[in-house]
Design a protein around this motif. Structure first.
Motif, short mmCIF file in Angstrom:
data_model
loop_
_atom_site.label_atom_id
_atom_site.label_comp_id
_atom_site.label_asym_id
_atom_site.label_seq_id
_atom_site.Cartn_x
_atom_site.Cartn_y
_atom_site.Cartn_z
N ILE B 108 -23.97 25.25 -30.30
CA ILE B 108 -24.07 25.55 -28.87
C ILE B 108 -24.66 24.37 -28.10
N ILE B 115 -28.93 20.57 -17.11
CA ILE B 115 -30.16 20.70 -17.92
C ILE B 115 -30.61 22.16 -18.07
N ASP B 117 -31.26 25.54 -19.61
CA ASP B 117 -31.16 25.95 -21.01
C ASP B 117 -31.78 27.30 -21.34
N ILE B 118 -32.28 28.01 -20.36
CA ILE B 118 -32.89 29.32 -20.67
C ILE B 118 -31.83 30.24 -21.27
N GLY B 119 -30.71 30.36 -20.56
CA GLY B 119 -29.63 31.24 -21.03
C GLY B 119 -29.10 30.78 -22.38
N ILE B 122 -31.46 31.77 -25.15
CA ILE B 122 -31.45 33.22 -25.42
C ILE B 122 -30.21 33.57 -26.24
N VAL B 123 -29.08 33.03 -25.81
CA VAL B 123 -27.83 33.29 -26.51
C VAL B 123 -27.95 32.80 -27.96
N SER B 161 -22.44 25.95 -22.45
CA SER B 161 -23.14 26.58 -21.34
C SER B 161 -23.16 25.65 -20.13
N LEU B 163 -24.36 25.90 -15.77
CA LEU B 163 -24.81 26.72 -14.65
C LEU B 163 -24.44 26.15 -13.29
N LEU B 164 -23.90 24.97 -13.30
CA LEU B 164 -23.55 24.35 -12.02
C LEU B 164 -22.03 24.32 -11.87
N ALA B 194 -23.99 30.98 -15.47
CA ALA B 194 -23.81 31.66 -14.18
C ALA B 194 -22.61 31.16 -13.38
N CYS B 210 -18.30 34.91 -22.08
CA CYS B 210 -19.30 35.96 -22.32
C CYS B 210 -20.31 35.99 -21.17
N ASP B 212 -23.12 37.56 -21.30
CA ASP B 212 -24.47 37.37 -21.86
C ASP B 212 -24.40 37.27 -23.38
N GLY B 213 -25.55 37.14 -24.00
CA GLY B 213 -25.62 36.96 -25.44
C GLY B 213 -25.14 38.18 -26.22
C1 B12 Z 1 -34.03 28.47 -13.59
C2 B12 Z 1 -33.08 27.58 -12.80
C3 B12 Z 1 -33.33 26.21 -12.83
C4 B12 Z 1 -34.41 25.59 -13.68
C5 B12 Z 1 -33.89 25.45 -15.12
C6 B12 Z 1 -34.97 25.64 -16.17
C7 B12 Z 1 -34.39 25.72 -17.52
N1 B12 Z 1 -35.21 25.53 -18.48
O1 B12 Z 1 -33.23 25.99 -17.72
C8 B12 Z 1 -34.58 24.23 -12.97
C9 B12 Z 1 -35.63 24.37 -11.90
C10 B12 Z 1 -34.97 23.05 -13.87
C11 B12 Z 1 -33.26 24.08 -12.27
C12 B12 Z 1 -32.75 22.88 -11.85
C13 B12 Z 1 -31.62 22.77 -11.07
N2 B12 Z 1 -30.88 23.79 -10.57
CO1 B12 Z 1 -31.05 25.49 -11.09
N3 B12 Z 1 -31.22 27.41 -11.32
C14 B12 Z 1 -32.02 28.14 -12.05
C15 B12 Z 1 -31.70 29.62 -11.80
C16 B12 Z 1 -32.68 30.12 -10.76
C17 B12 Z 1 -31.75 30.55 -12.99
C18 B12 Z 1 -30.95 30.12 -14.21
C19 B12 Z 1 -31.39 30.91 -15.40
O2 B12 Z 1 -32.11 30.42 -16.25
N4 B12 Z 1 -31.04 32.18 -15.44
C20 B12 Z 1 -31.48 33.10 -16.47
C21 B12 Z 1 -30.57 33.02 -17.68
C22 B12 Z 1 -31.03 34.06 -18.71
O3 B12 Z 1 -29.26 33.32 -17.27
P1 B12 Z 1 -28.02 32.35 -17.49
O4 B12 Z 1 -28.48 30.99 -17.57
O5 B12 Z 1 -26.97 32.68 -16.54
O6 B12 Z 1 -27.53 32.73 -18.98
C23 B12 Z 1 -27.00 33.98 -19.33
C24 B12 Z 1 -25.50 34.06 -19.18
O7 B12 Z 1 -24.98 33.27 -18.16
C25 B12 Z 1 -24.92 33.75 -20.52
N5 B12 Z 1 -24.71 32.37 -20.91
C26 B12 Z 1 -25.23 31.23 -20.44
N6 B12 Z 1 -24.80 30.19 -21.10
C27 B12 Z 1 -23.99 30.64 -22.06
C28 B12 Z 1 -23.29 29.98 -23.06
C29 B12 Z 1 -22.54 30.70 -23.94
C30 B12 Z 1 -21.81 30.00 -24.99
C31 B12 Z 1 -22.48 32.11 -23.83
C32 B12 Z 1 -21.70 32.85 -24.81
C33 B12 Z 1 -23.16 32.77 -22.84
C34 B12 Z 1 -23.93 32.04 -21.95
O8 B12 Z 1 -25.89 34.34 -21.35
C35 B12 Z 1 -27.21 34.12 -20.82
C36 B12 Z 1 -28.14 35.19 -21.28
O9 B12 Z 1 -27.82 36.45 -20.78
C37 B12 Z 1 -30.25 29.53 -11.23
C38 B12 Z 1 -29.83 30.70 -10.33
C39 B12 Z 1 -28.86 31.62 -11.00
N7 B12 Z 1 -28.53 32.66 -10.29
O10 B12 Z 1 -28.38 31.43 -12.09
C40 B12 Z 1 -30.30 28.20 -10.51
C41 B12 Z 1 -29.04 27.45 -10.26
C42 B12 Z 1 -28.14 27.55 -11.45
N8 B12 Z 1 -29.52 26.09 -10.10
C43 B12 Z 1 -28.89 25.42 -9.17
C44 B12 Z 1 -29.16 24.08 -8.85
C45 B12 Z 1 -28.38 23.53 -7.67
C46 B12 Z 1 -30.06 23.30 -9.58
C47 B12 Z 1 -30.37 21.86 -9.35
C48 B12 Z 1 -29.14 20.99 -9.12
C49 B12 Z 1 -31.35 21.77 -8.18
C50 B12 Z 1 -31.66 20.41 -7.71
N9 B12 Z 1 -31.11 20.11 -6.58
O11 B12 Z 1 -32.37 19.70 -8.36
C51 B12 Z 1 -31.10 21.47 -10.65
C52 B12 Z 1 -30.11 21.07 -11.75
C53 B12 Z 1 -30.33 19.82 -12.35
C54 B12 Z 1 -29.30 19.65 -13.38
N10 B12 Z 1 -28.80 18.46 -13.48
O12 B12 Z 1 -28.94 20.54 -14.13
C55 B12 Z 1 -27.84 26.26 -8.50
C56 B12 Z 1 -26.43 25.91 -8.91
C57 B12 Z 1 -25.46 25.96 -7.75
C58 B12 Z 1 -24.17 25.38 -8.15
N11 B12 Z 1 -23.76 24.39 -7.48
O13 B12 Z 1 -23.53 25.84 -9.04
C59 B12 Z 1 -28.27 27.70 -8.90
C60 B12 Z 1 -27.12 28.71 -9.01
C61 B12 Z 1 -29.26 28.17 -7.80
C62 B12 Z 1 -28.64 28.26 -6.43
N12 B12 Z 1 -28.12 29.36 -6.01
O14 B12 Z 1 -28.67 27.28 -5.72
N13 B12 Z 1 -32.64 25.29 -12.11
#
Ligand code: B12
Lengths: 509, 224
Positions: B108, B115, B117-119, B122-123, B161, B163-164, B194, B210, B212-213
């Motif tokens: 993965i 960058i 990596d929370i999601g 977890i996955v 994974s 998120l952007l 996301a 997917c 989520d995980g």
């Molecule tokens: C926390 C966060 C951060 C943290 C990250 C900390 C870390 N250790 O990861 C920090 C503050 C560092 C950060 C930085 C940035 N972020 Co940010 N961040 C977020 C936020 C609020 C939450 C993401 C998160 O962790 N969610 C919780 C986890 C559990 O959920 P998840 O990641 O979606 O993962 C789940 C599923 O998606 C799935 N999944 C995920 N990956 C994978 C992979 C596989 C294989 C599978 C099967 C499933 C799967 O399973 C997971 C578990 O259920 C989101 C908002 C959002 N709605 O997502 C913005 C968001 C993603 N960020 C955003 C932005 C813009 C940035 C920055 C560019 C900001 C900036 N200007 O500096 C930087 C990015 C820098 C970079 N180069 O990456 C935007 C992206 C917008 C876009 N254009 O798409 C978002 C959407 C916020 C927003 N609405 O503006 N961010």
């Protein structure tokens, strides 16, 4: 052990020390000039005997007097008014203990509404996707009845955040008359909740019957003094600055019996009081102090609460607007004044302008509920379920309010940042920082089950649906099925034998 | 005796206790955790297969049931998955020796430029807890590094994974590069994050999207 109450560590205040003293002095000035118009003869003579300047107001009908109350009398009254007031309850664990200097909040229902709102849910097919069902509540208004009051008291028994009960349904059954209304509403309330019951009398002639009923429940005259299962609310001063005849008479009689009573004034900024903050606050403070002075002249030491329900008027109708932001400002000022005098305060929040539950009612009530709670009134008439500025009661809304007060209470828990906690957290941060994943998720688990984490919103919908009303309705149905501990059989029999006028349908035996 | 250890191991998985120092949900549960119990089980020559099925998988099944019944929350699920992961790390060499087939390797990565990596973490934990071998390639992983890994290690699954909305495009880039390297048929590509949607996943030719995980584990179990 009495009910806990919610201690506000740093109560929110709007007035600086100087501003507060300006208001206080302005109120004293108003009490001598212009003074109060008094339509109750007995009150006028009590004031005269006590040393107030009382003179007849010429050419008035009915005849009335002008009462000018000197500062000395006000100060004496405030000194004589107990700072600690106990409101009793059928179950000792529901007693309320209030100290005028201590910003500890108790949440109470109120006030008497004419309209009872039922709710029915209708399902509609979505317009873009007809397979998608949309559930919409329909609110149906009707006149409140004795049965509704019983229902409301019963559900109130089970609303966790609710500390006391003020009858919130005006009973309008065909067989309810001016003479039997008080005994029926008081019995219905006391029989269906074991929490404290506060009463506003309809007919002063029923006072002794009501007190007698309370004595039978408490276990005698002295027992009622120790555990006043009922208290009274009186609006003897009509704004601006007028002692009305009949309520003043009720108030005097209640004071003579030494039971806890609220002197409540409810000026409307814009119509019966200045619309500017300093004006309405100086006036209401004068009105409440005048009432308290009368009470302490009648019976020194009577437990009297400082009751303040100031409200702004709506500009379209000039009716009360509890939803107006200023209403909260006024109420908060009064809480601060009452605390300055060391008197337990009866304040108001949570009433709203719209006629049915919805977004506006949610915003307006939560807004004032949070803010007025933060100011630390001891007895907060926070209007569980009230809508349309006190005219409408909706049980569904009361259930929602209870859930929202849980959130407010959760929020107001003291912070925990002592040394032990900080040490533990530093250790935790170091530990997690040393892991490859750098996530604290494992540490949530213990907190999750300890009650230290706020629960999710209890009425959250699924997917993209807002199901708040439907889910709150499920909760309401649950609460409606819960039993309450009624007054015991023997006492009930005695009450029905000794107190005339209680309708047989309230007798379970 | 062996039954007793496996029952205890199962209970510790349910409680999410990795080692004896961990607190489970039940305050009264102390003593050895999943790691110590797995070691003890090996010492007593309990078959590796039994440790996995009667201890770890049996425990995880109950955790899954409790999660569906809303008695357990995601943190609980993760704690249990972590306990299983730790046990699997100990069992890994023995599994290879006893030629028990593993469920396969899941590599993965958070793609280039991203960058978050929370999601992803977890996955990874959940998938590992479900009995897969997981290799975490990290964050901001360049496409050629991913291709190199797939070529060398031949994982059965590759998870990406992003998120952007800007970085999710690199998921398509990875898939194209896999094709160019003649590796596309050797690996099933899972995408998530996301920014990503089912439609986008189909568009770039991923094998699975997917939300989520949990969904990832479901799909993996159905194709593995
Ligand atoms: C926390 C966060 C951060 C943290 C990250 C900390 C870390 N250790 O990861 C920090 C503050 C560092 C950060 C930085 C940035 N972020 Co940010 N961040 C977020 C936020 C609020 C939450 C993401 C998160 O962790 N969610 C919780 C986890 C559990 O959920 P998840 O990641 O979606 O993962 C789940 C599923 O998606 C799935 N999944 C995920 N990956 C994978 C992979 C596989 C294989 C599978 C099967 C499933 C799967 O399973 C997971 C578990 O259920 C989101 C908002 C959002 N709605 O997502 C913005 C968001 C993603 N960020 C955003 C932005 C813009 C940035 C920055 C560019 C900001 C900036 N200007 O500096 C930087 C990015 C820098 C970079 N180069 O990456 C935007 C992206 C917008 C876009 N254009 O798409 C978002 C959407 C916020 C927003 N609405 O503006 N961010």
């Amino acid at each position: 052990m009495p009910r806990e109450g919610l201690l506000i560590e740093n109560p929110f205040e709007r007035l600086s020390k100087d501003e507060l003293m300006h208001i206080h002095n302005a109120s004293l000035e108003l009490l001598t000039d212009p003074g109060l118009i008094c339509y109750n003869e007995e009150a006028a003579s009590i004031f005269a005997d006590g040393g107030a300047d009382v003179s007849p107001l010429l050419d008035t009908s009915p005849p009335c007097r002008i009462v000018k109350i000197p500062e000395r009398l006000v100060n004496e009254a405030v000194d004589r008014s107990p700072s600690k007031i106990i409101l009793g309850a059928r179950k000792p664990e529901h007693m309320l203990v209030m100290h005028g200097h201590e910003p500890k909040v108790h949440f109470v229902t109120g006030s008497e509404t004419n309209i009872w709102l039922d709710v029915e849910f209708q399902d509609y097919a979505g317009k873009t996707d007809p397979s998608k069902e949309i559930r919409i509540p329909e609110f149906i208004a009707r006149r409140g009845t004795l049965k509704d009051l019983c229902t409301s008291a019963r559900v109130s028994e089970h609303l966790e955040t609710l500390d006391g009960f003020i009858r919130n349904v005006n009973i309008q059954d065909a067989d309810i008359t001016e003479d039997n209304k008080d005994v029926n509403k008081v019995f219905a309330s006391l029989d269906n909740t074991t929490k404290h019951v506060m009463v506003g009398l309809t007919n002063i002639d029923q006072l002794d019957n009501v007190v007698k009923m309370a004595e039978l429940i408490a276990g005698g005259k002295d027992a009622l003094k120790e555990n006043p299962v009922i208290s009274f609310i009186t609006c003897l001063v009509k704004s601006p600055l007028q002692f009305v005849n009949d309520t003043t008479r009720s108030f005097i009689e209640i004071c003579r019996r030494g039971l806890p009573v609220v002197v409540s004034s409810s000026p409307q900024a814009g119509t019966t009081a200045p619309i500017r903050e300093a004006g309405i606050i100086a006036q209401i403070n004068a009105e409440v102090l005048a009432g308290i002075t009368l009470g302490q002249l009648v019976n020194p030491g009577t437990p009297i609460m400082y009751g303040s329900v100031p409200v702004r008027t709506r500009m379209d109708t000039l009716a009360d607007s509890y939803g107006a932001v200023e209403t909260s400002q006024y109420n908060i000022d009064c809480v601060q004044l009452a605390r300055h005098y060391g008197l337990p305060n009866y304040s108001t929040s949570g009433v709203c302008d719209p006629k049915i539950p919805g977004q506006q009612s949610s915003v307006e009530r939560l807004f004032s509920n949070i803010l007025v709670t933060l100011s630390g009134p001891q007895f907060l008439h926070c209007a569980y379920g009230l809508l349309d500025c006190n005219s409408v009661f909706c049980l569904l809304q009361a259930v929602l309010d209870d859930a929202h007060f849980k959130m407010i209470k959760f929020f107001l828990q003291p912070a925990r940042c002592d040394e032990g906690e900080i040490d533990a957290m530093i250790r935790q941060i170091r530990d997690v920082a040393a892991t490859p994943q750098k996530l604290y998720i494992r540490t949530i688990r213990k907190v999750l089950r300890s009650g230290l984490l706020s629960p999710p919103y209890p009425f959250e919908g699924s997917a993209d649906k807002d199901e708040v009303f439907a889910r709150a309705n499920d909760r309401m149905e649950e609460l409606l099925k819960k039993p309450v501990e009624h007054i015991d059989k023997k006492t009930t029999e005695k009450i029905f034998k000794e107190i005339p006028g209680i309708l047989p349908r309230l007798n379970p035996n | 005796m062996s039954e007793e250890i496996l029952t205890l191991l199962k209970e510790n998985v349910i409680q999410g206790r990795i080692t004896e120092e961990d607190e489970g949900i039940d305050e009264n549960l102390s003593g050895p955790g999943a790691v110590e119990l797995t070691e003890a089980a090996l010492e007593q020559n309990i078959p590796v297969q039994d440790i996995v099925t009667k201890g770890l998988t049996a425990g995880m099944d109950i955790v899954g049931q409790r999660f569906s019944a809303k008695e357990y929350y995601v943190p609980d699920m993760l704690a249990s998955a972590e306990a299983v992961s730790a046990a699997m790390d100990i069992l890994k060499p023995h599994l290879e020796k006893s030629q028990v087939e593993t469920k396969g390797t899941f590599a993965i990565a958070t793609v280039r430029g991203d960058i978050h990596d929370i999601g992803k973490n977890i996955v990874a934990t959940l998938i590992k807890g479900a009995g897969y071998e997981v290799v975490d390639l990290g964050i901001d992983v360049p496409t050629d590094k991913i291709i190199e890994y797939v070529r060398d290690k031949k994982p059965a699954f590759l998870g990406l994974s992003a998120l952007l909305t800007t970085t999710m495009l690199f998921m398509g880039e990875v898939i194209e590069a896999l094709k160019d390297a003649g590796l596309r048929d050797t690996v099933r590509v899972f995408v998530g994050g996301a920014a990503v949607s089912k439609e986008f996943a189909a568009e770039i030719g991923a094998d699975a999207y997917c939300a989520d995980g949990f969904e990832a584990v479901r799909i993996l179990d159905s194709v593995a």
